[in-house]
Design a protein around this motif. Structure first.
Motif: not given
Length: 142
Positions: A94-108
């Motif tokens: 999953e790609t997550v892009d929320l305030p305070g929680l963002r994945t980069q290369n699948g990892i947050a």
């Protein structure tokens, strides 16, 4: 007396996760081919898996998982290696892009952790199984 006061479940031997599967055969293939897991036991309409000292079951269900929240997770020692290998096997993270929680290369990178775990944070990644169940992988940051 309520359950909290009496500790009815606090003394239980273990807790386990149950995940719905609309197609148990398809789910079995996903868990085997993508995650490298084989059931340790089965019954009509259900498959039982063990990982370490925990267990989870997949059960035949006409209902579908909403997949909008983490239903089960694994704690690993090297999340980058696990995410890389699962990705190689075709698992889509999953790609997550929320305030305070963002994945980069699948990892947050997640700030904070439960004090009893002795870590200051956690690294996490999420994916859905063949049945739409949202699964997570976590690695404590010490």
């Amino acid at each position: 007396m309520d359950a909290h006061d009496s500790g009815l479940l606090a003394g239980a031997r273990s807790a386990a996760t149950r995940l719905p599967a609309q197609d148990l055969g398809r789910a079995r293939c996903f868990y085997s081919e993508k995650l490298g897991l084989e059931p340790v036991d089965e019954r009509p309409g259900g498959l039982l898996y063990r990982c370490g000292d925990s267990e989870f079951a997949l059960f035949q269900s006409a209902g579908a998982s909403p997949g909008t929240f983490t239903q089960m997770g694994w704690q690993v020692d090297d999340i980058e290696a696990v995410v890389s290998e699962l990705g190689r096997r075709g698992v889509v993270f999953e790609t997550v892009d929320l305030p305070g929680l963002r994945t980069q290369n699948g990892i947050a990178d997640i700030e904070g952790n439960y004090p009893s775990k002795g870590a200051r944070g956690e690294r996490g990644a999420w994916f859905r199984d063949s049945e739409g169940n949202m699964l997570g992988i976590g690695q404590p940051v010490t």
